[in-house]
Write a protein that holds these residues in place. Structure first.
Motif, PDB file in Angstrom:
ATOM      1  N   ARG A  53       5.790 -11.248 -10.752  1.00  0.00           N
ATOM      2  CA  ARG A  53       5.277 -11.242  -9.562  1.00  0.00           C
ATOM      3  C   ARG A  53       4.594 -10.045  -8.835  1.00  0.00           C
ATOM      4  O   ARG A  53       3.972  -9.752  -8.537  1.00  0.00           O
ATOM      5  CB  ARG A  53       6.950 -11.817  -8.845  1.00  0.00           C
ATOM      6  CG  ARG A  53       6.816 -11.427  -7.039  1.00  0.00           C
ATOM      7  CD  ARG A  53       7.626 -12.790  -6.536  1.00  0.00           C
ATOM      8  NE  ARG A  53       7.619 -13.991  -6.769  1.00  0.00           N
ATOM      9  CZ  ARG A  53       9.174 -13.656  -7.771  1.00  0.00           C
ATOM     10  NH1 ARG A  53       9.724 -12.411  -8.142  1.00  0.00           N
ATOM     11  NH2 ARG A  53      10.217 -14.697  -8.588  1.00  0.00           N
ATOM     12  N   ARG A  54       5.691  -8.510  -9.478  1.00  0.00           N
ATOM     13  CA  ARG A  54       4.952  -7.713  -9.048  1.00  0.00           C
ATOM     14  C   ARG A  54       3.316  -7.019  -9.617  1.00  0.00           C
ATOM     15  O   ARG A  54       2.710  -6.659  -8.992  1.00  0.00           O
ATOM     16  CB  ARG A  54       5.893  -6.271  -9.640  1.00  0.00           C
ATOM     17  CG  ARG A  54       5.220  -4.423  -9.481  1.00  0.00           C
ATOM     18  CD  ARG A  54       6.407  -3.766  -9.201  1.00  0.00           C
ATOM     19  NE  ARG A  54       7.253  -4.077 -11.082  1.00  0.00           N
ATOM     20  CZ  ARG A  54       7.201  -2.985 -11.598  1.00  0.00           C
ATOM     21  NH1 ARG A  54       6.032  -2.077 -11.533  1.00  0.00           N
ATOM     22  NH2 ARG A  54       7.646  -2.839 -12.821  1.00  0.00           N
ATOM     23  N   VAL A  55       3.623  -7.641 -11.467  1.00  0.00           N
ATOM     24  CA  VAL A  55       1.995  -7.571 -11.920  1.00  0.00           C
ATOM     25  C   VAL A  55       0.994  -8.075 -11.243  1.00  0.00           C
ATOM     26  O   VAL A  55      -0.106  -7.670 -10.778  1.00  0.00           O
ATOM     27  CB  VAL A  55       2.100  -7.833 -13.591  1.00  0.00           C
ATOM     28  CG1 VAL A  55       1.050  -7.633 -14.198  1.00  0.00           C
ATOM     29  CG2 VAL A  55       2.925  -6.682 -14.038  1.00  0.00           C
ATOM     30  N   ALA A  56       1.262  -9.829 -10.500  1.00  0.00           N
ATOM     31  CA  ALA A  56       0.457 -10.454 -10.160  1.00  0.00           C
ATOM     32  C   ALA A  56      -0.456  -9.827  -8.944  1.00  0.00           C
ATOM     33  O   ALA A  56      -1.523  -9.732  -8.095  1.00  0.00           O
ATOM     34  CB  ALA A  56       0.631 -11.840  -9.758  1.00  0.00           C
ATOM     35  N   ALA A  57       1.438  -9.337  -7.531  1.00  0.00           N
ATOM     36  CA  ALA A  57       0.594  -9.104  -6.477  1.00  0.00           C
ATOM     37  C   ALA A  57      -0.314  -7.601  -6.536  1.00  0.00           C
ATOM     38  O   ALA A  57      -1.503  -7.620  -5.861  1.00  0.00           O
ATOM     39  CB  ALA A  57       1.993  -8.244  -5.778  1.00  0.00           C
ATOM     40  N   ALA A  58       0.144  -7.011  -7.328  1.00  0.00           N
ATOM     41  CA  ALA A  58      -0.908  -5.258  -7.736  1.00  0.00           C
ATOM     42  C   ALA A  58      -2.149  -5.773  -8.467  1.00  0.00           C
ATOM     43  O   ALA A  58      -3.162  -5.022  -7.559  1.00  0.00           O
ATOM     44  CB  ALA A  58      -0.010  -4.814  -8.467  1.00  0.00           C
ATOM     45  N   TYR A  59      -2.416  -6.890  -9.542  1.00  0.00           N
ATOM     46  CA  TYR A  59      -3.027  -6.710  -9.386  1.00  0.00           C
ATOM     47  C   TYR A  59      -4.126  -8.002  -8.459  1.00  0.00           C
ATOM     48  O   TYR A  59      -5.450  -7.322  -8.215  1.00  0.00           O
ATOM     49  CB  TYR A  59      -3.803  -8.075 -10.877  1.00  0.00           C
ATOM     50  CG  TYR A  59      -4.789  -8.271 -11.265  1.00  0.00           C
ATOM     51  CD1 TYR A  59      -5.310  -6.609 -11.886  1.00  0.00           C
ATOM     52  CD2 TYR A  59      -5.777  -9.097 -11.588  1.00  0.00           C
ATOM     53  CE1 TYR A  59      -6.837  -6.633 -12.702  1.00  0.00           C
ATOM     54  CE2 TYR A  59      -7.395  -8.992 -11.993  1.00  0.00           C
ATOM     55  CZ  TYR A  59      -6.865  -7.914 -12.923  1.00  0.00           C
ATOM     56  OH  TYR A  59      -8.662  -7.751 -13.227  1.00  0.00           O
ATOM     57  N   LEU A  60      -3.702  -8.525  -7.435  1.00  0.00           N
ATOM     58  CA  LEU A  60      -5.221  -9.294  -6.510  1.00  0.00           C
ATOM     59  C   LEU A  60      -5.135  -8.739  -5.574  1.00  0.00           C
ATOM     60  O   LEU A  60      -5.830  -8.455  -4.692  1.00  0.00           O
ATOM     61  CB  LEU A  60      -4.367 -10.286  -5.789  1.00  0.00           C
ATOM     62  CG  LEU A  60      -4.065 -11.833  -6.731  1.00  0.00           C
ATOM     63  CD1 LEU A  60      -3.035 -12.871  -5.690  1.00  0.00           C
ATOM     64  CD2 LEU A  60      -4.865 -12.658  -7.293  1.00  0.00           C
ATOM     65  N   ALA A  61      -4.481  -7.464  -5.447  1.00  0.00           N
ATOM     66  CA  ALA A  61      -4.889  -6.651  -4.040  1.00  0.00           C
ATOM     67  C   ALA A  61      -5.754  -5.757  -4.994  1.00  0.00           C
ATOM     68  O   ALA A  61      -6.391  -5.000  -4.413  1.00  0.00           O
ATOM     69  CB  ALA A  61      -3.523  -5.609  -3.461  1.00  0.00           C
ATOM     70  N   GLN A  62      -5.607  -5.410  -6.244  1.00  0.00           N
ATOM     71  CA  GLN A  62      -6.452  -4.274  -6.947  1.00  0.00           C
ATOM     72  C   GLN A  62      -7.742  -4.755  -7.117  1.00  0.00           C
ATOM     73  O   GLN A  62      -8.886  -3.866  -6.720  1.00  0.00           O
ATOM     74  CB  GLN A  62      -5.539  -3.804  -8.740  1.00  0.00           C
ATOM     75  CG  GLN A  62      -6.684  -3.236  -9.224  1.00  0.00           C
ATOM     76  CD  GLN A  62      -6.329  -3.232 -10.592  1.00  0.00           C
ATOM     77  OE1 GLN A  62      -5.389  -2.939 -11.159  1.00  0.00           O
ATOM     78  NE2 GLN A  62      -7.385  -2.612 -11.628  1.00  0.00           N
ATOM     79  N   ILE A  63      -8.536  -6.158  -7.241  1.00  0.00           N
ATOM     80  CA  ILE A  63      -9.140  -6.473  -7.233  1.00  0.00           C
ATOM     81  C   ILE A  63     -10.133  -6.873  -6.145  1.00  0.00           C
ATOM     82  O   ILE A  63     -11.327  -7.112  -5.801  1.00  0.00           O
ATOM     83  CB  ILE A  63      -9.540  -7.603  -8.052  1.00  0.00           C
ATOM     84  CG1 ILE A  63      -8.906  -8.961  -7.732  1.00  0.00           C
ATOM     85  CG2 ILE A  63      -8.624  -7.066  -9.635  1.00  0.00           C
ATOM     86  CD1 ILE A  63      -8.857 -10.194  -8.463  1.00  0.00           C
TER      87      ILE A  63
END
Length: 223
Positions: free
Chosen positions: A148-158
């Motif tokens: 969940r942390r990786v997914a949220a961070a990646y959507l924010a990143q891109i």
């Protein structure tokens, strides 16, 4: 309303022109996930959705480190986890895949990078390519707090990186239950490479994977 054949053909051609298959020259190779902690395990599971599950399964089965991929349904009830039901777009299900992978070879963040670089356009809402409906939405379904942390961070990143002209529409969805799809959907791309839909829409995605991430491609597809 019944359309005359010439008009119907013209409208179909116009739609296909607007939804041209992905080409390696026009896609965006997204950056690696900035948040992507190492997992000390030989097996892990990921669930994602990115349009018709034939292509999603077909692409990820060619990723090095992926052990197995299953096409299925996520988001609705067991009673509606059937192809003839999900096609209505009212069941809550998304055509999804369950990926079993070796996190020592391919990380969760890398799977998400491939999902949005190759498989699905994260800016589209309830559609991918020629397929329209909530069952074709792009989504990430984390199975634990780390994912969940990786997914949220990646959507924010891109999203912040502005790699796309439109805002990110892909969502993170809570896990409910994954229901394996009918047998004839499994390994569809591998078993039916000459299928018209596969040739037009999904084979180009596999070509993009090979072009953008050649070091990530396995010689033989995972089952």
């Amino acid at each position: 309303m019944t359309l005359r054949r010439p008009l119907a053909a013209a409208l179909a051609a116009a739609l296909l022109a607007q939804c041209a298959p992905v080409q390696a020259e026009s896609v965006v190779k997204l950056p690696a996930a900035a948040v992507d902690p190492a997992i000390r395990a030989s097996r892990a599971t990921a669930i994602v959705a990115g349009g018709c599950f034939w292509g999603v399964e077909g692409v990820f089965s060619h990723v090095k480190g992926v052990i197995a991929v299953e096409a299925g349904y996520h988001g609705g009830s067991k009673a509606t986890a059937r192809y003839d039901k999900t096609g209505s777009g009212t069941t809550g299900h998304a055509e999804s895949v369950r990926i079993t992978y070796d996190p020592r070879v391919v990380s969760y963040g890398t799977l998400l990078r491939i999902l949005f670089s190759v498989v699905a356009d994260p800016t589209l809402k309830n559609r991918q390519g020629p397929d329209v409906g909530s069952q074709y939405r792009a989504a990430i379904v984390p199975l634990d707090a780390v994912q969940r942390r990786v997914a949220a961070a990646y959507l924010a990143q891109i999203g912040k990186g502005r790699y796309f002209a439109k805002p990110i529409a892909a969502k993170i969805e809570p896990y409910k239950a994954f229901y394996r799809a009918e047998a004839y959907h499994q390994d569809f791309m591998r078993r039916h490479p000459a299928n018209a839909y596969i040739v037009r829409w999904d084979a180009p995605k596999l070509a993009v994977l090979r072009k953008l991430f050649p070091q990530r491609v396995r010689a033989d597809p995972a089952p």
